[in-house]
Write a protein that holds these residues in place. Sequence first.
Motif, mmCIF file in Angstrom:
data_model
loop_
_atom_site.group_PDB
_atom_site.id
_atom_site.type_symbol
_atom_site.label_atom_id
_atom_site.label_comp_id
_atom_site.label_asym_id
_atom_site.label_seq_id
_atom_site.Cartn_x
_atom_site.Cartn_y
_atom_site.Cartn_z
ATOM 1 N N GLY A 185 24.110 23.074 15.842
ATOM 2 C CA GLY A 185 24.007 22.141 14.739
ATOM 3 C C GLY A 185 25.172 21.182 14.585
ATOM 4 O O GLY A 185 25.403 20.654 13.515
ATOM 5 N N PHE A 186 25.901 20.920 15.658
ATOM 6 C CA PHE A 186 27.080 20.054 15.570
ATOM 7 C C PHE A 186 26.798 18.620 15.985
ATOM 8 O O PHE A 186 27.668 17.940 16.474
ATOM 9 C CB PHE A 186 28.215 20.596 16.436
ATOM 10 N N TYR A 187 25.584 18.128 15.770
ATOM 11 C CA TYR A 187 25.261 16.773 16.200
ATOM 12 C C TYR A 187 25.592 15.750 15.140
ATOM 13 O O TYR A 187 25.536 14.570 15.379
ATOM 14 C CB TYR A 187 23.813 16.639 16.671
ATOM 15 N N GLY A 188 25.959 16.182 13.946
ATOM 16 C CA GLY A 188 26.584 15.298 12.991
ATOM 17 C C GLY A 188 25.750 14.584 11.960
ATOM 18 O O GLY A 188 26.291 14.129 10.981
ATOM 19 N N VAL A 189 24.462 14.469 12.121
ATOM 20 C CA VAL A 189 23.685 13.687 11.168
ATOM 21 C C VAL A 189 22.517 14.537 10.666
ATOM 22 O O VAL A 189 21.674 14.959 11.434
ATOM 23 C CB VAL A 189 23.151 12.385 11.820
ATOM 24 N N GLU A 190 22.493 14.781 9.373
ATOM 25 C CA GLU A 190 21.455 15.617 8.786
ATOM 26 C C GLU A 190 20.056 15.026 8.923
ATOM 27 O O GLU A 190 19.078 15.753 8.897
ATOM 28 C CB GLU A 190 21.757 15.874 7.306
ATOM 29 N N ASP A 191 19.953 13.720 9.078
ATOM 30 C CA ASP A 191 18.642 13.089 9.224
ATOM 31 C C ASP A 191 17.893 13.603 10.446
ATOM 32 O O ASP A 191 16.674 13.499 10.518
ATOM 33 C CB ASP A 191 18.783 11.573 9.329
ATOM 34 N N PHE A 192 18.607 14.156 11.402
ATOM 35 C CA PHE A 192 17.998 14.640 12.641
ATOM 36 C C PHE A 192 17.458 16.063 12.491
ATOM 37 O O PHE A 192 16.757 16.552 13.364
ATOM 38 C CB PHE A 192 19.006 14.640 13.783
ATOM 39 N N HIS A 193 17.781 16.733 11.422
ATOM 40 C CA HIS A 193 17.521 18.165 11.283
ATOM 41 C C HIS A 193 16.048 18.540 11.492
ATOM 42 O O HIS A 193 15.747 19.435 12.271
ATOM 43 C CB HIS A 193 18.006 18.648 9.916
ATOM 44 N N ILE A 194 15.149 17.878 10.820
ATOM 45 C CA ILE A 194 13.729 18.235 10.898
ATOM 46 C C ILE A 194 13.188 18.030 12.308
ATOM 47 O O ILE A 194 12.543 18.915 12.876
ATOM 48 C CB ILE A 194 12.905 17.431 9.867
ATOM 49 N N LYS A 195 13.468 16.893 12.891
ATOM 50 C CA LYS A 195 12.946 16.597 14.231
ATOM 51 C C LYS A 195 13.593 17.501 15.281
ATOM 52 O O LYS A 195 12.923 17.962 16.208
ATOM 53 C CB LYS A 195 13.168 15.123 14.573
ATOM 54 N N VAL A 196 14.875 17.788 15.139
ATOM 55 C CA VAL A 196 15.553 18.679 16.093
ATOM 56 C C VAL A 196 14.976 20.083 15.993
ATOM 57 O O VAL A 196 14.778 20.749 17.015
ATOM 58 C CB VAL A 196 17.086 18.677 15.877
ATOM 59 N N ASN A 197 14.660 20.550 14.791
ATOM 60 C CA ASN A 197 14.030 21.862 14.654
ATOM 61 C C ASN A 197 12.677 21.913 15.365
ATOM 62 O O ASN A 197 12.349 22.911 16.006
ATOM 63 C CB ASN A 197 13.876 22.246 13.185
ATOM 64 N N GLU A 198 11.904 20.842 15.247
ATOM 65 C CA GLU A 198 10.629 20.767 15.969
ATOM 66 C C GLU A 198 10.868 20.810 17.476
ATOM 67 O O GLU A 198 10.130 21.464 18.211
ATOM 68 C CB GLU A 198 9.884 19.494 15.592
#
Length: 72
Positions: A48-61
């Motif tokens: 989870g060290f990619y820095g931008v919370e906006d990516f969270h949902i898509k990265v989880n998918e």
Amino acid sequence: MLQPYKIALRINESRRFQETLFVNYMDYNDGLTLNEYAEKERKVLAMGFYGVEDFHIKVNEYLKFLDEIILS
């Protein structure tokens, strides 16, 4: 070397996870098989060290997609 932010950005912008995985694999495989690379990429993204919370949902998918690749 895997760059978590760059990978997460690609994931966020992607329409098809297969294409994203292939591009990431071509850039960062370092001689690994696709399954080995998918495991490595999953570990890096799971931190989870990619820095931008906006990516969270898509990265989880995408992580779920990687799980399917790894288990197959």
